[in-house]
Design an enzyme around this catalytic site. Sequence first.
Site, PDB file in Angstrom:
ATOM      1  N   HIS A 307     107.123 136.789  78.742  1.00 54.36           N
ATOM      2  CA  HIS A 307     107.312 135.976  79.951  1.00 54.36           C
ATOM      3  C   HIS A 307     107.280 134.507  79.563  1.00 54.36           C
ATOM      4  O   HIS A 307     106.530 134.106  78.656  1.00 54.36           O
ATOM      5  CB  HIS A 307     106.187 136.257  80.966  1.00 54.36           C
ATOM      6  CG  HIS A 307     106.538 135.841  82.348  1.00 54.36           C
ATOM      7  ND1 HIS A 307     106.402 134.541  82.776  1.00 54.36           N
ATOM      8  CD2 HIS A 307     107.039 136.534  83.384  1.00 54.36           C
ATOM      9  CE1 HIS A 307     106.795 134.454  84.024  1.00 54.36           C
ATOM     10  NE2 HIS A 307     107.198 135.661  84.420  1.00 54.36           N
ATOM     11  N   ASP A 365     107.950 143.808  85.421  1.00 61.57           N
ATOM     12  CA  ASP A 365     109.050 144.789  85.386  1.00 61.57           C
ATOM     13  C   ASP A 365     108.754 146.010  84.541  1.00 61.57           C
ATOM     14  O   ASP A 365     109.574 146.930  84.491  1.00 61.57           O
ATOM     15  CB  ASP A 365     110.312 144.094  84.840  1.00 61.57           C
ATOM     16  CG  ASP A 365     110.797 143.014  85.784  1.00 61.57           C
ATOM     17  OD1 ASP A 365     110.978 141.871  85.330  1.00 61.57           O
ATOM     18  OD2 ASP A 365     110.921 143.306  86.982  1.00 61.57           O
TER      19      ASP A 365
END
Length: 430
Positions: A307, A365
Amino acid sequence: MSTEKSAKLGSLDKEYDLPIHSGTVGPSVVDVSALYGTSGQFTYDPGFTSTASCKSSITYIDGEQGILLHRGYPIEQLAEHSTFLETCYLLLNGELPNTDEAQEFENAITQHTMLHEQMDRFFHGFRRDAHPMAIMVGVVGALSAFYHDSTDINDPEQRKIASRRLIAKIPTIAAMAYKYSIGQPFVYPRNDLDFASNFLHMCFSVPCEEMKVSPTLARAMDKIFILHADHEQNASAATVRLAGSSGANPFACMAAGIACLWGPAHGGANEAALEMLNEIGSVDRIPEYINRAKDKNDEFRLMGFGHRVYKNYDPRARVMQATCHEVLKELGITDDPILDVAMELERIALNDDYFVEKKLYPNVDFYSGIILKTMGFPTSMFTALFALARTVGWVAQWNEMIEDPSQRIGRPRQLYIGHPARDYTPINKR
Ligand code: SDX
């Protein structure tokens, strides 16, 4: 925002005093907005890794600590105690609603869930195998052709109506995209169902029999929506802000956000993560894929890992993993080989120097696809569900931008590396 100090920027010829602004929590900012005017130089930050594009009070992320706050409330507490519609109210208005406010907001959303009847013709213009995100981009953009009475962005009342219409209609559009892809008739929204139950009913009920929505699955869906509601200045939120800065109508701006979210590096990662887990297939093949993810010559990446902001565990991923177990238990699934692969992959990655050094952790996700697959959604619907939930975040960010008196059209500059001026040469001389 406060401005007490200033930074000195040593440049080619002189130093420049640049104001430093501090917020409530988190990094302060060096204000370079006047730099070009005083120095003739731009700043350069192509991925915006060190650039704050705006002031905002909606969402705060501490990537090092793995903290996510919406209007100051930790995501874990909202996921545990709130509902998606209450979270929508919080994101839009800055405070949790009292009973009357919550009821008025829920009634307003419920009353806007239907689409103009003629809009179903947009769906029939697509091939049945069209990706639901292609349909979402098209139909959401087309809302501006049907709801002219809420496109004047300078009218707060019209902005409020457009905001509520988008939050209310996006589930109906997503459900219709799913029904269209499987050749089943569209199911109208039901005013007697809560937001998540209504969405599941529009997706999975058929005219031939009554469908009872499982409260556990509805709660899990609602929690998944909460986890995806907003995330500061992510790529799609930044896209919505940039589109909105030109004065584009809200429906066009949200269509731009959906288009950006579709990318596999962003919202498309939930679909890509499940496809990756299916490709790995079994625990014994994990080392092969871990090695590929570490191989600079292999473009393969662990989807659902890493991320830009989180250099710790994404707090949403923790809640998602717990929700995964709840859904599997509700559906009586005691053994899910894909979940086994996901948990073993996470365990191995989190103990591997490559991932530890680069601070790569599961993100929102990584587990969501397992839950959504178990609930009956095809992988092609995963990003559409992300867009459904993120619409409120985009709408909140868009409103905040328009209400900011310092707001101007976003227009980045560049470092030019092309040809200097040169004269045209006729084709017989080239
Ligand atoms: C979302 O911004 C948001 O807030 C997004 C989001 C939201 O709610 O809106 O949180 C939702 O988009 C989550 C992210 C979903 N995407 C994925 O899961 C795709 C896989 N992840 C990566 O592609 C990547 O981690 C990004 C895109 C998420 C972040 O990319 P960055 O910040 O530009 O980091 P990078 O690509 O520069 O990677 C840094 C290093 C690189 O190695 P080096 O070149 O430094 O040697 O880490 C490596 C990368 O190769 N790396 C990975 C990796 N992610 C980064 N290596 C293997 N597998 C990965 N997943």
